[in-house]
Motif scaffolding. Structure first.
Motif, PDB file in Angstrom:
ATOM      1  N   GLY A 132      -8.663   9.814   8.187  1.00 40.86           N
ATOM      2  CA  GLY A 132      -8.356   9.613   6.767  1.00 40.86           C
ATOM      3  C   GLY A 132      -6.892   9.278   6.545  1.00 40.86           C
ATOM      4  N   LEU A 133      -6.013   9.987   7.254  1.00 41.74           N
ATOM      5  CA  LEU A 133      -4.587   9.682   7.143  1.00 41.74           C
ATOM      6  C   LEU A 133      -4.285   8.280   7.666  1.00 41.74           C
ATOM      7  CD1 LEU A 133      -2.948  13.061   8.231  1.00 41.74           C
ATOM      8  CD2 LEU A 133      -2.900  12.025   5.962  1.00 41.74           C
ATOM      9  N   GLY A 134      -4.917   7.921   8.772  1.00 45.14           N
ATOM     10  CA  GLY A 134      -4.716   6.579   9.331  1.00 45.14           C
ATOM     11  C   GLY A 134      -5.172   5.493   8.375  1.00 45.14           C
ATOM     12  N   LYS A 135      -6.339   5.700   7.756  1.00 41.03           N
ATOM     13  CA  LYS A 135      -6.842   4.722   6.788  1.00 41.03           C
ATOM     14  C   LYS A 135      -5.917   4.624   5.582  1.00 41.03           C
ATOM     15  CE  LYS A 135     -11.756   5.057   7.907  1.00 41.03           C
ATOM     16  NZ  LYS A 135     -13.089   5.456   7.425  1.00 41.03           N
ATOM     17  N   GLY A 136      -5.406   5.769   5.133  1.00 42.15           N
ATOM     18  CA  GLY A 136      -4.491   5.763   3.993  1.00 42.15           C
ATOM     19  C   GLY A 136      -3.206   5.015   4.299  1.00 42.15           C
ATOM     20  N   ILE A 137      -2.659   5.253   5.477  1.00 43.89           N
ATOM     21  CA  ILE A 137      -1.441   4.551   5.878  1.00 43.89           C
ATOM     22  C   ILE A 137      -1.705   3.059   5.997  1.00 43.89           C
ATOM     23  CG2 ILE A 137       0.189   4.261   7.794  1.00 43.89           C
ATOM     24  CD1 ILE A 137      -0.047   7.303   8.252  1.00 43.89           C
ATOM     25  N   ARG A 138      -2.865   2.691   6.542  1.00 46.49           N
ATOM     26  CA  ARG A 138      -3.221   1.280   6.683  1.00 46.49           C
ATOM     27  C   ARG A 138      -3.358   0.610   5.312  1.00 46.49           C
ATOM     28  NH1 ARG A 138      -2.392  -2.719  10.012  1.00 46.49           N
ATOM     29  NH2 ARG A 138      -3.834  -4.379   9.573  1.00 46.49           N
ATOM     30  N   GLN A 139      -3.963   1.299   4.352  1.00 46.53           N
ATOM     31  CA  GLN A 139      -4.118   0.745   3.011  1.00 46.53           C
ATOM     32  C   GLN A 139      -2.770   0.517   2.347  1.00 46.53           C
ATOM     33  OE1 GLN A 139      -6.732   3.492   1.040  1.00 46.53           O
ATOM     34  NE2 GLN A 139      -8.581   2.517   1.831  1.00 46.53           N
ATOM     35  N   VAL A 140      -1.850   1.469   2.524  1.00 42.88           N
ATOM     36  CA  VAL A 140      -0.507   1.297   1.953  1.00 42.88           C
ATOM     37  C   VAL A 140       0.195   0.110   2.606  1.00 42.88           C
ATOM     38  CG1 VAL A 140       1.778   2.369   1.788  1.00 42.88           C
ATOM     39  CG2 VAL A 140      -0.246   3.707   1.272  1.00 42.88           C
ATOM     40  N   LYS A 141       0.062  -0.015   3.915  1.00 41.59           N
ATOM     41  CA  LYS A 141       0.685  -1.130   4.634  1.00 41.59           C
ATOM     42  C   LYS A 141       0.098  -2.466   4.174  1.00 41.59           C
ATOM     43  CE  LYS A 141       1.915  -2.351   9.356  1.00 41.59           C
ATOM     44  NZ  LYS A 141       1.737  -2.025  10.764  1.00 41.59           N
ATOM     45  N   ASP A 142      -1.223  -2.536   4.038  1.00 42.39           N
ATOM     46  CA  ASP A 142      -1.866  -3.763   3.565  1.00 42.39           C
ATOM     47  C   ASP A 142      -1.428  -4.105   2.143  1.00 42.39           C
ATOM     48  OD1 ASP A 142      -3.188  -4.049   5.964  1.00 42.39           O
ATOM     49  OD2 ASP A 142      -5.084  -3.205   5.234  1.00 42.39           O
ATOM     50  N   ALA A 143      -1.307  -3.086   1.295  1.00 40.89           N
ATOM     51  CA  ALA A 143      -0.887  -3.321  -0.092  1.00 40.89           C
ATOM     52  C   ALA A 143       0.536  -3.868  -0.139  1.00 40.89           C
ATOM     53  CB  ALA A 143      -0.991  -2.037  -0.903  1.00 40.89           C
ATOM     54  N   THR A 144       1.427  -3.324   0.679  1.00 37.57           N
ATOM     55  CA  THR A 144       2.803  -3.838   0.678  1.00 37.57           C
ATOM     56  C   THR A 144       2.853  -5.263   1.206  1.00 37.57           C
ATOM     57  OG1 THR A 144       3.214  -2.795   2.820  1.00 37.57           O
ATOM     58  CG2 THR A 144       3.900  -1.580   0.874  1.00 37.57           C
TER      59      THR A 144
ATOM     60  N   ASP B 298       0.429  -7.461   0.920  1.00 36.12           N
ATOM     61  CA  ASP B 298      -0.118  -8.290  -0.152  1.00 36.12           C
ATOM     62  C   ASP B 298       0.924  -8.556  -1.229  1.00 36.12           C
ATOM     63  OD1 ASP B 298      -2.562  -8.449   1.091  1.00 36.12           O
ATOM     64  OD2 ASP B 298      -3.502  -6.859  -0.125  1.00 36.12           O
ATOM     65  N   ILE B 299       1.690  -7.535  -1.583  1.00 38.10           N
ATOM     66  CA  ILE B 299       2.724  -7.710  -2.601  1.00 38.10           C
ATOM     67  C   ILE B 299       3.788  -8.684  -2.107  1.00 38.10           C
ATOM     68  CG2 ILE B 299       4.610  -6.529  -3.811  1.00 38.10           C
ATOM     69  CD1 ILE B 299       2.744  -4.061  -3.921  1.00 38.10           C
ATOM     70  N   LYS B 300       4.210  -8.544  -0.846  1.00 35.52           N
ATOM     71  CA  LYS B 300       5.197  -9.463  -0.284  1.00 35.52           C
ATOM     72  C   LYS B 300       4.675 -10.897  -0.304  1.00 35.52           C
ATOM     73  CE  LYS B 300       7.346  -6.203   2.919  1.00 35.52           C
ATOM     74  NZ  LYS B 300       7.531  -5.869   4.340  1.00 35.52           N
ATOM     75  N   ARG B 301       3.399 -11.067   0.083  1.00 37.45           N
ATOM     76  CA  ARG B 301       2.814 -12.405   0.114  1.00 37.45           C
ATOM     77  C   ARG B 301       2.733 -12.999  -1.288  1.00 37.45           C
ATOM     78  NH1 ARG B 301      -2.373 -11.985   0.617  1.00 37.45           N
ATOM     79  NH2 ARG B 301      -2.250 -10.603   2.391  1.00 37.45           N
ATOM     80  N   GLU B 302       2.358 -12.183  -2.286  1.00 33.46           N
ATOM     81  CA  GLU B 302       2.274 -12.664  -3.662  1.00 33.46           C
ATOM     82  C   GLU B 302       3.637 -13.077  -4.192  1.00 33.46           C
ATOM     83  OE1 GLU B 302       0.224 -10.026  -6.308  1.00 33.46           O
ATOM     84  OE2 GLU B 302      -1.476  -9.831  -4.953  1.00 33.46           O
ATOM     85  N   ILE B 303       4.663 -12.304  -3.871  1.00 30.03           N
ATOM     86  CA  ILE B 303       6.013 -12.656  -4.310  1.00 30.03           C
ATOM     87  C   ILE B 303       6.444 -13.968  -3.669  1.00 30.03           C
ATOM     88  CG2 ILE B 303       8.444 -11.972  -4.152  1.00 30.03           C
ATOM     89  CD1 ILE B 303       7.489  -9.062  -4.463  1.00 30.03           C
ATOM     90  N   LYS B 304       6.175 -14.124  -2.374  1.00 29.23           N
ATOM     91  CA  LYS B 304       6.548 -15.349  -1.675  1.00 29.23           C
ATOM     92  C   LYS B 304       5.791 -16.545  -2.242  1.00 29.23           C
ATOM     93  CE  LYS B 304       6.712 -17.443   2.881  1.00 29.23           C
ATOM     94  NZ  LYS B 304       6.269 -17.356   4.259  1.00 29.23           N
ATOM     95  N   ASP B 305       4.481 -16.388  -2.443  1.00 28.96           N
ATOM     96  CA  ASP B 305       3.679 -17.488  -2.989  1.00 28.96           C
ATOM     97  C   ASP B 305       4.127 -17.852  -4.399  1.00 28.96           C
ATOM     98  OD1 ASP B 305       2.257 -17.488  -0.632  1.00 28.96           O
ATOM     99  OD2 ASP B 305       0.519 -16.427  -1.457  1.00 28.96           O
ATOM    100  N   SER B 306       4.421 -16.861  -5.194  1.00 28.47           N
ATOM    101  CA  SER B 306       4.861 -17.101  -6.572  1.00 28.47           C
ATOM    102  C   SER B 306       6.194 -17.820  -6.601  1.00 28.47           C
ATOM    103  CB  SER B 306       4.964 -15.779  -7.324  1.00 28.47           C
ATOM    104  OG  SER B 306       5.488 -15.986  -8.608  1.00 28.47           O
ATOM    105  N   SER B 307       7.112 -17.420  -5.731  1.00 26.25           N
ATOM    106  CA  SER B 307       8.421 -18.067  -5.715  1.00 26.25           C
ATOM    107  C   SER B 307       8.308 -19.504  -5.228  1.00 26.25           C
ATOM    108  CB  SER B 307       9.401 -17.273  -4.857  1.00 26.25           C
ATOM    109  OG  SER B 307       8.980 -17.272  -3.515  1.00 26.25           O
ATOM    110  N   GLU B 308       7.420 -19.760  -4.264  1.00 24.47           N
ATOM    111  CA  GLU B 308       7.230 -21.135  -3.782  1.00 24.47           C
ATOM    112  C   GLU B 308       6.541 -21.983  -4.851  1.00 24.47           C
ATOM    113  OE1 GLU B 308       5.070 -20.738  -0.147  1.00 24.47           O
ATOM    114  OE2 GLU B 308       6.838 -20.089   0.994  1.00 24.47           O
ATOM    115  N   LYS B 309       5.634 -21.379  -5.586  1.00 26.23           N
ATOM    116  CA  LYS B 309       4.908 -22.095  -6.634  1.00 26.23           C
ATOM    117  C   LYS B 309       5.853 -22.543  -7.745  1.00 26.23           C
ATOM    118  CE  LYS B 309       1.237 -21.423 -10.032  1.00 26.23           C
ATOM    119  NZ  LYS B 309       0.297 -20.454 -10.597  1.00 26.23           N
ATOM    120  N   HIS B 310       6.818 -21.700  -8.065  1.00 32.67           N
ATOM    121  CA  HIS B 310       7.747 -22.012  -9.142  1.00 32.67           C
ATOM    122  C   HIS B 310       8.983 -22.742  -8.652  1.00 32.67           C
ATOM    123  CE1 HIS B 310       5.213 -19.909 -11.842  1.00 32.67           C
ATOM    124  NE2 HIS B 310       5.459 -18.711 -11.347  1.00 32.67           N
TER     125      HIS B 310
END
Length: 93
Positions: free
Chosen positions: A35-47, A49-61
């Motif tokens: 459970g702890l491993g899955k939680g850490i993995r979810q947090v890592k995936d979320a971060t 995703d946020i980095k990718r969205e920021i990069k995509d948004s900045s390239e789009k604009h």
């Protein structure tokens, strides 16, 4: 061998492990670890995703996220100017 982890010595770690085993039981510890491993993995995936969205948004604009290339170009330009300026001085010496 003396193990120090956050100012906790070896015997203290053993006592903590015994308390965890007594509270949760030996059968539940692997489930808790998963459970702890899955939680850490979810947090890592979320971060990520946020980095990718920021990069995509900045390239789009049309925002330039690669500032280091611009800095290197400016540094090289300054070096070239200094070399051009000091070239005749170096030759005279």
């Amino acid at each position: 061998m003396n193990v120090t982890l956050l100012f906790i010595s070896g015997p203290e770690i053993i006592v903590i492990m015994l308390i965890v085993v007594m509270l949760f039981g030996a059968d539940k510890i692997p489930e808790i670890a998963r459970g702890l491993g899955k939680g850490i993995r979810q947090v890592k995936d979320a971060t990520n995703d946020i980095k990718r969205e920021i990069k995509d948004s900045s390239e789009k604009h049309g925002l330039d996220t690669d500032v280091t290339k611009d800095i290197h170009k400016e540094i090289n330009a300054v070096k070239d100017n200094i070399d051009d300026f000091t070239g005749p001085i170096k030759r005279q010496l």
